[in-house]
Design a protein around this motif. Sequence first.
Motif, PDB file in Angstrom:
ATOM      1  N   THR A  29     -38.004 -30.669  16.147  1.00 54.43           N
ATOM      2  CA  THR A  29     -37.834 -29.606  17.136  1.00 54.43           C
ATOM      3  C   THR A  29     -38.476 -28.309  16.661  1.00 54.43           C
ATOM      4  OG1 THR A  29     -35.768 -28.677  16.272  1.00 54.43           O
ATOM      5  CG2 THR A  29     -35.589 -30.633  17.697  1.00 54.43           C
ATOM      6  N   LEU A  30     -38.369 -27.303  17.499  1.00 53.52           N
ATOM      7  CA  LEU A  30     -38.903 -25.992  17.153  1.00 53.52           C
ATOM      8  C   LEU A  30     -38.242 -25.426  15.898  1.00 53.52           C
ATOM      9  CD1 LEU A  30     -40.724 -23.616  17.917  1.00 53.52           C
ATOM     10  CD2 LEU A  30     -38.918 -22.813  19.459  1.00 53.52           C
ATOM     11  N   LYS A  83     -53.834 -27.041  35.636  1.00 52.50           N
ATOM     12  CA  LYS A  83     -53.707 -26.289  34.395  1.00 52.50           C
ATOM     13  C   LYS A  83     -52.991 -27.129  33.341  1.00 52.50           C
ATOM     14  CE  LYS A  83     -55.552 -22.784  36.447  1.00 52.50           C
ATOM     15  NZ  LYS A  83     -56.962 -22.424  36.145  1.00 52.50           N
ATOM     16  N   LYS A  84     -53.394 -26.960  32.088  1.00 51.38           N
ATOM     17  CA  LYS A  84     -52.703 -27.636  30.986  1.00 51.38           C
ATOM     18  C   LYS A  84     -51.608 -26.706  30.484  1.00 51.38           C
ATOM     19  CE  LYS A  84     -53.281 -30.343  26.788  1.00 51.38           C
ATOM     20  NZ  LYS A  84     -54.206 -30.797  25.721  1.00 51.38           N
ATOM     21  N   VAL A  85     -50.360 -27.178  30.542  1.00 49.99           N
ATOM     22  CA  VAL A  85     -49.208 -26.308  30.350  1.00 49.99           C
ATOM     23  C   VAL A  85     -48.313 -26.831  29.227  1.00 49.99           C
ATOM     24  CG1 VAL A  85     -47.164 -25.300  31.456  1.00 49.99           C
ATOM     25  CG2 VAL A  85     -49.246 -25.696  32.813  1.00 49.99           C
ATOM     26  N   LEU A  86     -47.909 -25.899  28.368  1.00 51.85           N
ATOM     27  CA  LEU A  86     -46.947 -26.179  27.304  1.00 51.85           C
ATOM     28  C   LEU A  86     -45.675 -25.381  27.572  1.00 51.85           C
ATOM     29  CD1 LEU A  86     -46.175 -27.298  24.452  1.00 51.85           C
ATOM     30  CD2 LEU A  86     -47.268 -25.267  23.490  1.00 51.85           C
ATOM     31  N   LEU A  87     -44.537 -26.047  27.554  1.00 52.33           N
ATOM     32  CA  LEU A  87     -43.236 -25.388  27.703  1.00 52.33           C
ATOM     33  C   LEU A  87     -42.564 -25.341  26.340  1.00 52.33           C
ATOM     34  CD1 LEU A  87     -41.875 -27.187  30.906  1.00 52.33           C
ATOM     35  CD2 LEU A  87     -43.397 -25.204  30.758  1.00 52.33           C
ATOM     36  N   LEU A  88     -42.101 -24.161  25.958  1.00 51.38           N
ATOM     37  CA  LEU A  88     -41.479 -23.986  24.651  1.00 51.38           C
ATOM     38  C   LEU A  88     -40.015 -23.606  24.834  1.00 51.38           C
ATOM     39  CD1 LEU A  88     -43.101 -22.491  21.547  1.00 51.38           C
ATOM     40  CD2 LEU A  88     -40.849 -21.649  22.195  1.00 51.38           C
ATOM     41  N   ASP A  89     -39.127 -24.430  24.297  1.00 51.29           N
ATOM     42  CA  ASP A  89     -37.684 -24.239  24.457  1.00 51.29           C
ATOM     43  C   ASP A  89     -37.149 -23.422  23.283  1.00 51.29           C
ATOM     44  OD1 ASP A  89     -35.023 -24.363  25.031  1.00 51.29           O
ATOM     45  OD2 ASP A  89     -34.926 -26.537  25.252  1.00 51.29           O
ATOM     46  N   PRO A 133     -39.548 -29.116  21.911  1.00 49.21           N
ATOM     47  CA  PRO A 133     -38.098 -29.189  22.111  1.00 49.21           C
ATOM     48  C   PRO A 133     -37.345 -28.129  21.314  1.00 49.21           C
ATOM     49  CG  PRO A 133     -39.031 -31.332  21.481  1.00 49.21           C
ATOM     50  CD  PRO A 133     -40.078 -30.307  21.238  1.00 49.21           C
ATOM     51  N   GLY A 134     -36.244 -27.672  21.884  1.00 49.03           N
ATOM     52  CA  GLY A 134     -35.335 -26.783  21.176  1.00 49.03           C
ATOM     53  C   GLY A 134     -34.196 -27.567  20.555  1.00 49.03           C
ATOM     54  N   SER A 135     -33.305 -26.860  19.887  1.00 50.52           N
ATOM     55  CA  SER A 135     -32.102 -27.485  19.330  1.00 50.52           C
ATOM     56  C   SER A 135     -31.105 -26.390  18.983  1.00 50.52           C
ATOM     57  CB  SER A 135     -32.427 -28.300  18.069  1.00 50.52           C
ATOM     58  OG  SER A 135     -32.649 -27.446  16.963  1.00 50.52           O
ATOM     59  N   ASN A 136     -29.848 -26.783  18.784  1.00 50.91           N
ATOM     60  CA  ASN A 136     -28.845 -25.768  18.431  1.00 50.91           C
ATOM     61  C   ASN A 136     -29.054 -25.221  17.027  1.00 50.91           C
ATOM     62  OD1 ASN A 136     -27.922 -27.878  16.861  1.00 50.91           O
ATOM     63  ND2 ASN A 136     -26.049 -28.212  18.050  1.00 50.91           N
ATOM     64  N   GLU A 137     -29.943 -25.836  16.250  1.00 48.77           N
ATOM     65  CA  GLU A 137     -30.286 -25.298  14.932  1.00 48.77           C
ATOM     66  C   GLU A 137     -31.011 -23.958  15.030  1.00 48.77           C
ATOM     67  OE1 GLU A 137     -32.504 -28.264  12.885  1.00 48.77           O
ATOM     68  OE2 GLU A 137     -30.874 -29.726  12.921  1.00 48.77           O
ATOM     69  N   LEU A 138     -31.491 -23.620  16.229  1.00 51.33           N
ATOM     70  CA  LEU A 138     -32.123 -22.308  16.409  1.00 51.33           C
ATOM     71  C   LEU A 138     -31.130 -21.167  16.198  1.00 51.33           C
ATOM     72  CD1 LEU A 138     -34.418 -23.074  19.479  1.00 51.33           C
ATOM     73  CD2 LEU A 138     -35.191 -22.434  17.181  1.00 51.33           C
ATOM     74  N   ASN A 154     -31.429 -26.235  27.095  1.00 51.53           N
ATOM     75  CA  ASN A 154     -31.319 -26.720  28.475  1.00 51.53           C
ATOM     76  C   ASN A 154     -32.655 -27.230  29.018  1.00 51.53           C
ATOM     77  OD1 ASN A 154     -28.594 -26.158  28.650  1.00 51.53           O
ATOM     78  ND2 ASN A 154     -28.908 -24.097  29.421  1.00 51.53           N
ATOM     79  N   LEU A 155     -33.739 -26.595  28.618  1.00 54.69           N
ATOM     80  CA  LEU A 155     -35.051 -27.042  29.090  1.00 54.69           C
ATOM     81  C   LEU A 155     -35.336 -28.454  28.581  1.00 54.69           C
ATOM     82  CD1 LEU A 155     -38.338 -25.094  29.402  1.00 54.69           C
ATOM     83  CD2 LEU A 155     -38.340 -27.214  28.096  1.00 54.69           C
ATOM     84  N   SER A 156     -35.083 -28.680  27.304  1.00 52.50           N
ATOM     85  CA  SER A 156     -35.339 -30.008  26.723  1.00 52.50           C
ATOM     86  C   SER A 156     -34.503 -31.066  27.430  1.00 52.50           C
ATOM     87  CB  SER A 156     -35.025 -29.995  25.221  1.00 52.50           C
ATOM     88  OG  SER A 156     -35.771 -28.994  24.560  1.00 52.50           O
ATOM     89  N   TYR A 157     -33.228 -30.773  27.619  1.00 50.86           N
ATOM     90  CA  TYR A 157     -32.331 -31.714  28.291  1.00 50.86           C
ATOM     91  C   TYR A 157     -32.803 -31.986  29.720  1.00 50.86           C
ATOM     92  CZ  TYR A 157     -28.232 -33.607  30.644  1.00 50.86           C
ATOM     93  OH  TYR A 157     -27.399 -34.394  31.391  1.00 50.86           O
ATOM     94  N   SER A 158     -33.230 -30.926  30.407  1.00 49.66           N
ATOM     95  CA  SER A 158     -33.618 -31.056  31.814  1.00 49.66           C
ATOM     96  C   SER A 158     -34.868 -31.906  31.993  1.00 49.66           C
ATOM     97  CB  SER A 158     -33.853 -29.667  32.424  1.00 49.66           C
ATOM     98  OG  SER A 158     -32.654 -28.915  32.407  1.00 49.66           O
TER      99      SER A 158
END
Length: 248
Positions: free
Chosen positions: A58-59, A33-39, A83-88, A45-49
Amino acid sequence: MKTNVVAVINQKGGTGKTTTTINLGSALSKLGKKVLLLDLDPQSNLSYSLAVTTPAATLADVFQGEKSINDVLVERDGLWVVPGSNELVDIEISLVTQPEREKFLKSILAEVKGFDFILIDCPPSLSVLTLNALTAAQEVLIPLQMEVLTLQGLDQIMNTIKKVQKTFNPQLKVKGVVVVMFDVRRKLSLEVLEYLQENVREKIFRSQIRMNVKLAEAPSFGRSVLDYDGSSNGAKDYRALAEEYLES
């Protein structure tokens, strides 16, 4: 291609939510499967991991209209990551005053094509960002530890989902509950699991995620447990969960 958008939620931190998003995604990817993970978590934590520590965008940039979501995708071991960020945190504050603030993520994801699954790692709270995920998703996956307070937390999650179904997203379905950090040696774990099986209407996946040191180590190496140690119990458990997920 129909994309299945899955919100992985739990309003508590440290419940295996990010671990489940990454490793279920990795297992689905290895099943073709083609999978996209959205932080979506400001803690990222997902981006860092997955060793996405200094992305060009980033998002948060997508929410602000400065980038398209397709401009911020990063590839890691066959997975794609937003990727996420603390700017969220700032994004969440600004969303509170916006009309139709619950629908921003849904419009963002409308630009994404070609994925079988989008797994959203939600913040550890029932916040505006989490409401965005639930409004954008078709399915909800709930990782749960077998602790007494888990039962109260599950009630809160289900009440929020019912409100979202009624107000924003009538098609939203609960895919099921994933038992995580499971220790069969603990009497309490077995008692809570038995209670859930007898009293919760939602599906409880047969595939349980056992306590496993390799699961804890993998983020330090920026990899899923399947890529870090594919023979570990953690990898075996998430492969079993992915297979059951596709069958259900």
